[in-house]
Each structure stands twice: as C-alpha cells, then as structure tokens.
Scaffold this motif. Sequence first.
Motif, PDB file in Angstrom:
ATOM      1  N   SER A  85      21.837  11.300  25.186  1.00 35.00           N
ATOM      2  CA  SER A  85      21.459  12.952  26.929  1.00 35.00           C
ATOM      3  C   SER A  85      21.198  13.975  26.213  1.00 35.00           C
ATOM      4  N   ARG A  86      21.928  13.835  25.284  1.00 34.25           N
ATOM      5  CA  ARG A  86      21.451  15.458  24.670  1.00 34.25           C
ATOM      6  C   ARG A  86      20.720  16.099  24.094  1.00 34.25           C
ATOM      7  N   ALA A  87      19.985  14.731  23.542  1.00 33.42           N
ATOM      8  CA  ALA A  87      18.607  14.860  22.651  1.00 33.42           C
ATOM      9  C   ALA A  87      17.620  14.793  23.451  1.00 33.42           C
ATOM     10  N   LEU A 127      10.202  14.733  15.717  1.00 29.55           N
ATOM     11  CA  LEU A 127      10.403  15.668  16.804  1.00 29.55           C
ATOM     12  C   LEU A 127      11.470  15.007  16.950  1.00 29.55           C
ATOM     13  N   VAL A 128      11.351  14.074  17.935  1.00 30.87           N
ATOM     14  CA  VAL A 128      12.399  12.730  18.670  1.00 30.87           C
ATOM     15  C   VAL A 128      14.139  12.915  17.382  1.00 30.87           C
ATOM     16  N   VAL A 129      13.502  12.917  15.583  1.00 29.48           N
ATOM     17  CA  VAL A 129      14.186  12.402  15.170  1.00 29.48           C
ATOM     18  C   VAL A 129      15.306  13.804  15.103  1.00 29.48           C
ATOM     19  N   ALA A 130      14.202  14.845  15.078  1.00 31.48           N
ATOM     20  CA  ALA A 130      15.436  16.014  14.999  1.00 31.48           C
ATOM     21  C   ALA A 130      15.801  16.280  15.793  1.00 31.48           C
ATOM     22  N   ALA A 131      15.599  16.321  17.225  1.00 32.38           N
ATOM     23  CA  ALA A 131      16.289  16.589  17.933  1.00 32.38           C
ATOM     24  C   ALA A 131      17.673  15.700  18.592  1.00 32.38           C
ATOM     25  N   LEU A 132      17.386  14.355  18.163  1.00 32.20           N
ATOM     26  CA  LEU A 132      18.780  13.349  17.497  1.00 32.20           C
ATOM     27  C   LEU A 132      19.685  13.560  16.830  1.00 32.20           C
ATOM     28  N   ARG A 133      19.503  13.972  15.323  1.00 30.15           N
ATOM     29  CA  ARG A 133      19.916  14.460  14.406  1.00 30.15           C
ATOM     30  C   ARG A 133      20.814  15.595  15.183  1.00 30.15           C
ATOM     31  N   ARG A 134      20.216  17.405  15.271  1.00 29.61           N
ATOM     32  CA  ARG A 134      20.829  18.072  15.169  1.00 29.61           C
ATOM     33  C   ARG A 134      22.122  17.436  16.959  1.00 29.61           C
ATOM     34  N   ASN A 135      22.042  16.235  17.666  1.00 29.31           N
ATOM     35  CA  ASN A 135      22.607  16.258  18.872  1.00 29.31           C
ATOM     36  C   ASN A 135      23.949  14.884  18.449  1.00 29.31           C
ATOM     37  N   GLY A 136      23.481  15.067  17.069  1.00 33.83           N
ATOM     38  CA  GLY A 136      24.817  13.941  16.414  1.00 33.83           C
ATOM     39  C   GLY A 136      24.495  12.302  17.047  1.00 33.83           C
TER      40      GLY A 136
END
Length: 406
Positions: A379-381, A366-375
Amino acid sequence: MRTKDNAVEREVPEAVLKAKQRFSIIGNSPALINAIERAVKVAAVDLSVLVTGESGSGKEFFPKIIHNLGPRKHKKYIAVNCGAIPEGTIDSELFGHEKGSFTGAVATRKGYFEEADGGTVFLDEVAELPLTTQARLLRVLESGEFLKVGSSEVQKTDVRIVAATNVDLLRAVAEGKFREDLYYRLSTVTITVPNLHDRGADITLLARKFAADFSERYMTERISFSEEASRAMMLYRWPGNVRQLKNVIEQLALFYAGEEISRRQLSEILPASSSADTAICTVHRDGPDRDRDMLWQAIFAMKNEIASLRDELGRCSVPAQGQRATAVRATELPGEGVATTSLVRYEDAPVIPSLASTLENSERELVVAALRRNGGNKSRAAEDLNISTRTLYRKIREYGIDETFE
C-alpha cells in the motif's frame, strides 16, 4: 431551486423539476433545463417535434416527456429506430402490409402508425429513412393518410410524431438526402439536447449516480472520485456523451471497487489520444478557474505527446549487430510512471536489448526500489509510486518480482 449560468441565477419552473424527478433526469445545466422546459411546454400542444443532439446525449427522454405530459398519455407510445430497420422492410414496419404483398408476407400485418392510432410515434434516427419512405411519412403528417404495402385502400391514423436525429438535417437537405418539405413538417418545434461536455458540473453528478447504481446492482463497494479525476472528467471531450460516461464509470467501478479514483486510473480507462474525437474540450471560464482549466489542458496535451513518443520509441529498430548505445538516459515523469529513453550514439559493442525492453527494465527497477523503501508494504509502495494498489500487484505479477523484502 436555482441554477447558475455565468453568475446569473435563474429560477427553475416547478414543472421542470417534476419532469426531472419523474423521468430520472440528472443535471442542472442551463442548456439541459431549457431543453426540458421546451418539452414540458410543447407537450400540451399537438405539434410535431424534432429533437436534435449528438449520439448518446439522452434524446430518448424527451419524446417520453412529451407523450406522458400530453393529452395522448393514455394511448400507445411506440419508439422506432429507423436506422436499425433494413430499407427493404421499413415501409412494412411503419405502415403494415397485406397478405401476399411480398415474399414472406404470409398474413396481413398492422404497421406502427396503425397500432399507435391516437398515441405517439417516436422516430429515432429519422435521417436514415429512405427518400421513398420519407414521401409516405410526409403524407401521414399532412393528412393522416397512409397505404399498407400491397394495398390500394387509403387508411387514416391520428398520431403525434416526435423525431430525433444526430445529423444536421439542413445539410442533408442541401445534399439531397432528406426532403425539405418533410424537414419543415417535422421541425415545427425543435428541442436541442446539449452535449455532455457542455454541461459542466452535471458530469460529476452523473458519474456519482452511475457509480452508486453499479454498487447497488452488483453489491460492490462504491467508488469515489478525487478532485483531480473530477476535474479531468469535466475537461474531457466525451464524444460518446452520457452513454460513454456510463460505460467508463462502470469499468472503474468494476476494477477499482471501494477506491477513490485518481486521474491516472481514469486516463487508463479513457480511449487513447491522437483522435480529434477524444480531444479535451475548452471550458470557458474567467479568473482562477479558467487558469486551472488551461493548465489541465496543457498537462493532458503533454501526457498525450509523451504517450505518442513512447509508442514511437517502442517501434524503433534494435541497434545493428555489434553496436551499443552510449549515454542512455531513462527518466520518469512524476505521477505518470512513463519512462522515456534517449540514445546519443552507437558504438561497436555487443548487441543491447530493444528500447521496449529498456523501458520495462526501468519500470521494474522503480517498482522494486519502492517496495524496498517501504519494507515490502504494498500500500505504501503504491502510494510512493503514485499508482493504485491493484496496479502495483499487476506490475509485480507482470515482472515476476519477488514479494519478500526485508
């Protein structure tokens, strides 16, 4: 100034406002105002006072009000924690002793009642006094007379006694642990200090004050509180009362300096559930406020059940050698970051990781996916995951996540 109690406004006496300001008492709840008003009124009359209330509720303010607003204000004020003095030395501490009266008595010593002659003695945790000491205290209250340990000479003292306890003294009387005659001597006037969870909006006032004090003392950025966090604080039971609230706010101010505290961050600091002491209190309101409070209580209860379930899953045994779980389902509750796993059946297959490992893998993904989504923007992740940036950094370190994302 006016305070509200069930939509009925009541004028706060000027003397109460001055006492609040002088002794830095924060809060406007009717129960607190009533307790301060009683202390102000009894200060001028030389009567014994019993202050009752839970531990940490702020009982120590009231003997100071009584002493400093009364006729004895220019004499000594001595506070004694009866629960902190060993039973073998309590009589010597209170009434003094003669040289040689016991081993270690190398000189004659004055006790608190002799030292405070003309002033006030505050006996905190008075229920902890041994029965023999209670008999000596009763004599002081009745006649002002006492005997030093090891002396046969009666001495006189003129002190005002204010006692405090978090114990039900009438029950202690019934159980033979406290003298009934002493109880009625001490409780000429009784002041009940309200529990923190009964003080409503005072909780958020105190939280902001503690946050500001911490920021000023340690020169850190001040924290603020989201609406959800403020609501959660008002619903929490606060078994440690004001003392516990101060402790929690200082932890939040240390770890989340400059941030707006969310309900999630607050729940991470508060003690784990399961104990009756940490139950969420019921707030009695009518209309929409009551409905919202009931909803919050249901959410907290559900969160506690989920946490308990996760603990149970984490303690489950690893499947037997040669078995694997099929139909494994991992879900995450919005805003909670708590993964739960359901195992339908085991089939012959290579060994699978433990449930705890499965939960960790799910959270890492979940953390990795959020980071990828937000480049890679942390902060956005963090906002996407509904967690603080500080918590996200901790997760990145914990799971060894590569911080480079295209």
